[in-house]
Motif scaffolding. Structure first.
Motif, mmCIF file in Angstrom:
data_model
loop_
_atom_site.group_PDB
_atom_site.id
_atom_site.type_symbol
_atom_site.label_atom_id
_atom_site.label_comp_id
_atom_site.label_asym_id
_atom_site.label_seq_id
_atom_site.Cartn_x
_atom_site.Cartn_y
_atom_site.Cartn_z
ATOM 1 N N SER A 273 0.830 -1.207 0.000
ATOM 2 C CA SER A 273 0.000 0.000 0.000
ATOM 3 C C SER A 273 0.861 1.252 0.000
ATOM 4 O O SER A 273 0.594 2.214 -0.730
ATOM 5 C CB SER A 273 -0.928 -0.007 1.222
ATOM 6 O OG SER A 273 -1.758 -1.143 1.234
ATOM 7 N N ALA B 61 1.150 4.032 -2.982
ATOM 8 C CA ALA B 61 0.871 5.426 -2.631
ATOM 9 C C ALA B 61 2.065 6.316 -2.984
ATOM 10 O O ALA B 61 1.883 7.450 -3.461
ATOM 11 C CB ALA B 61 0.539 5.535 -1.145
ATOM 12 N N THR C 255 2.149 6.774 -6.790
ATOM 13 C CA THR C 255 1.115 7.733 -7.171
ATOM 14 C C THR C 255 1.542 9.160 -6.849
ATOM 15 O O THR C 255 1.397 10.073 -7.675
ATOM 16 C CB THR C 255 -0.200 7.407 -6.434
ATOM 17 O OG1 THR C 255 -0.616 6.085 -6.766
ATOM 18 C CG2 THR C 255 -1.290 8.398 -6.813
ATOM 19 N N THR C 256 2.105 9.358 -5.665
ATOM 20 C CA THR C 256 2.521 10.691 -5.245
ATOM 21 C C THR C 256 3.652 11.218 -6.111
ATOM 22 O O THR C 256 3.646 12.391 -6.524
ATOM 23 C CB THR C 256 2.958 10.663 -3.775
ATOM 24 O OG1 THR C 256 1.899 10.128 -2.971
ATOM 25 C CG2 THR C 256 3.302 12.055 -3.290
ATOM 26 N N MET D 149 -5.796 6.163 -8.990
ATOM 27 C CA MET D 149 -5.448 7.077 -7.908
ATOM 28 C C MET D 149 -4.858 8.371 -8.456
ATOM 29 O O MET D 149 -5.146 9.456 -7.953
ATOM 30 C CB MET D 149 -4.494 6.396 -6.927
ATOM 31 C CG MET D 149 -5.135 5.269 -6.132
ATOM 32 S SD MET D 149 -4.169 4.676 -4.710
ATOM 33 C CE MET D 149 -2.734 3.967 -5.549
ATOM 34 N N PHE E 82 -0.706 11.605 -0.945
ATOM 35 C CA PHE E 82 -0.226 10.388 -0.286
ATOM 36 C C PHE E 82 -1.248 9.813 0.682
ATOM 37 O O PHE E 82 -1.470 8.595 0.718
ATOM 38 C CB PHE E 82 1.087 10.682 0.454
ATOM 39 C CG PHE E 82 1.651 9.487 1.181
ATOM 40 C CD1 PHE E 82 2.316 8.484 0.488
ATOM 41 C CD2 PHE E 82 1.512 9.362 2.559
ATOM 42 C CE1 PHE E 82 2.824 7.380 1.149
ATOM 43 C CE2 PHE E 82 2.024 8.270 3.223
ATOM 44 C CZ PHE E 82 2.676 7.270 2.514
ATOM 45 N N SER F 113 -4.243 8.165 -1.041
ATOM 46 C CA SER F 113 -3.745 7.017 -1.803
ATOM 47 C C SER F 113 -3.451 5.837 -0.889
ATOM 48 O O SER F 113 -3.667 4.683 -1.261
ATOM 49 C CB SER F 113 -2.479 7.405 -2.575
ATOM 50 O OG SER F 113 -2.733 8.432 -3.504
ATOM 51 N N LEU F 114 -2.967 6.137 0.310
ATOM 52 C CA LEU F 114 -2.637 5.073 1.252
ATOM 53 C C LEU F 114 -3.886 4.437 1.852
ATOM 54 O O LEU F 114 -3.894 3.245 2.143
ATOM 55 C CB LEU F 114 -1.753 5.636 2.374
ATOM 56 C CG LEU F 114 -1.295 4.666 3.466
ATOM 57 C CD1 LEU F 114 -0.459 3.535 2.865
ATOM 58 C CD2 LEU F 114 -0.511 5.399 4.543
ATOM 59 N N THR F 115 -4.939 5.225 2.018
ATOM 60 C CA THR F 115 -6.127 4.735 2.714
ATOM 61 C C THR F 115 -7.273 4.353 1.798
ATOM 62 O O THR F 115 -8.302 3.880 2.282
ATOM 63 C CB THR F 115 -6.620 5.806 3.703
ATOM 64 O OG1 THR F 115 -6.912 7.024 2.979
ATOM 65 C CG2 THR F 115 -5.555 6.107 4.744
ATOM 66 N N THR F 116 -7.141 4.560 0.496
ATOM 67 C CA THR F 116 -8.268 4.315 -0.401
ATOM 68 C C THR F 116 -8.649 2.838 -0.440
ATOM 69 O O THR F 116 -7.804 1.956 -0.292
ATOM 70 C CB THR F 116 -7.939 4.798 -1.828
ATOM 71 O OG1 THR F 116 -9.107 4.656 -2.655
ATOM 72 C CG2 THR F 116 -6.811 3.968 -2.437
#
Length: 274
Positions: free
Chosen positions: A60, A64, A67-68, A147, A205, A208-211
């Motif tokens: 994860s 993330a 994505t960031t 994301m 971030f 993206s980490l919690t989605t």
């Protein structure tokens, strides 16, 4: 004195919708049902250190971070272009960036499912052109793409706002002192835009980490991230203790990230203009 009364509604709002839920999450994370009744233990936190969940957390974080980084590398040049005085149609481009945010994120993600599915529009176009079709959904790439699409505006807008606030005379002074464009960017523009960069990184971030929605739709259940695990504990397995423990751990990771980014922002300001 009257200012305290004016702040009372906001304090009450924060207490009800922020402090109380956090206390409840911490309570449930320590609660364990035993034969004698309810006990408070660290069993839910110990369960997290199972290699299965550790690997999911690492994956994860990796997705993330990807994505960031992609959002940052694409958003910063776009924000600089938008900040140029000679830039025409600036308002139209900003509207196009913001426009997807006016639509529900669930609907946006569903739209990409229709475009990218095996019999979707993209594969239909490739097949019509005689080009090989592909499997665009149900993998890490589809999740990262989803994301990026959903969170890209949260990177562009803070950076653009920070760049727009830079005093043009500082840039002119840099050129007058003999600095070229690269040196001006390194020593003037980049340090002064760091607050926007830090804000954008955090705003991309963290979601993206919690989605879990993007993962569930574009991953098709074949990719599981930490957000999906937390959702399942509350909606399917009814294990609120473990779900709350994961939420607390994820919150601590995010708070540590914010703290580290805050330190980097301070260092960036201190070592900026020389």
């Amino acid at each position: 004195m009257y200012k305290r009364y004016l702040a009372s509604p906001y304090i009450l709002w924060s207490a009800i919708f922020i402090i109380v839920p956090l206390i409840l999450i911490a309570y449930f994370s320590l609660e364990t049902e035993t034969a004698e009744g309810v006990a408070f233990t660290l069993n839910s936190y110990k369960r997290f250190f199972d290699p299965l969940y550790m690997n999911i957390l690492i994956k994860s974080i990796n997705l993330a971070l990807i994505t960031t980084i992609v959002c940052l590398l694409t958003a910063y040049p776009l924000a600089m272009i938008l900040n140029e005085k000679e830039m025409s149609n600036k308002t139209m481009i900003l509207i196009l960036i913001i426009l997807p945010m006016w639509m529900n994120s669930l609907m946006r993600t569903y739209a990409w499912m229709i475009l990218l599915e095996n019999k979707g529009i993209l594969n239909s176009i490739l097949e019509y052109l005689g080009l090989p079709t592909g499997q665009f959904l149900y993998g890490d790439g589809a999740i990262v793409f989803g994301m990026i699409y959903n969170f890209f505006p949260f990177m562009v807008l803070p950076i653009y706002n920070a760049l727009a606030k830079i005093d043009p005379t500082l840039i002119e002074a840099s050129y007058d002192l003999g600095a070229n464009k690269v040196q001006t960017f390194q020593r003037v523009i980049l340090p002064l835009s760091m607050p926007g960069v830090i804000t954008g990184i955090l705003m991309v971030f963290m979601p993206s980490l919690t989605t879990f929605m993007v993962t569930r739709l574009l991953g098709g259940g074949q990719v599981v991230l930490i957000g999906n695990i937390i959702e399942e504990q509350f909606t399917r397995t009814n294990d609120w203790g473990f779900g709350s423990a994961l939420s607390v751990i994820l919150m601590l990771i995010i708070l540590i990230t914010i703290r580290l980014m805050g330190k980097n922002e301070t260092l960036g300001r201190g070592g900026g203009i020389v």
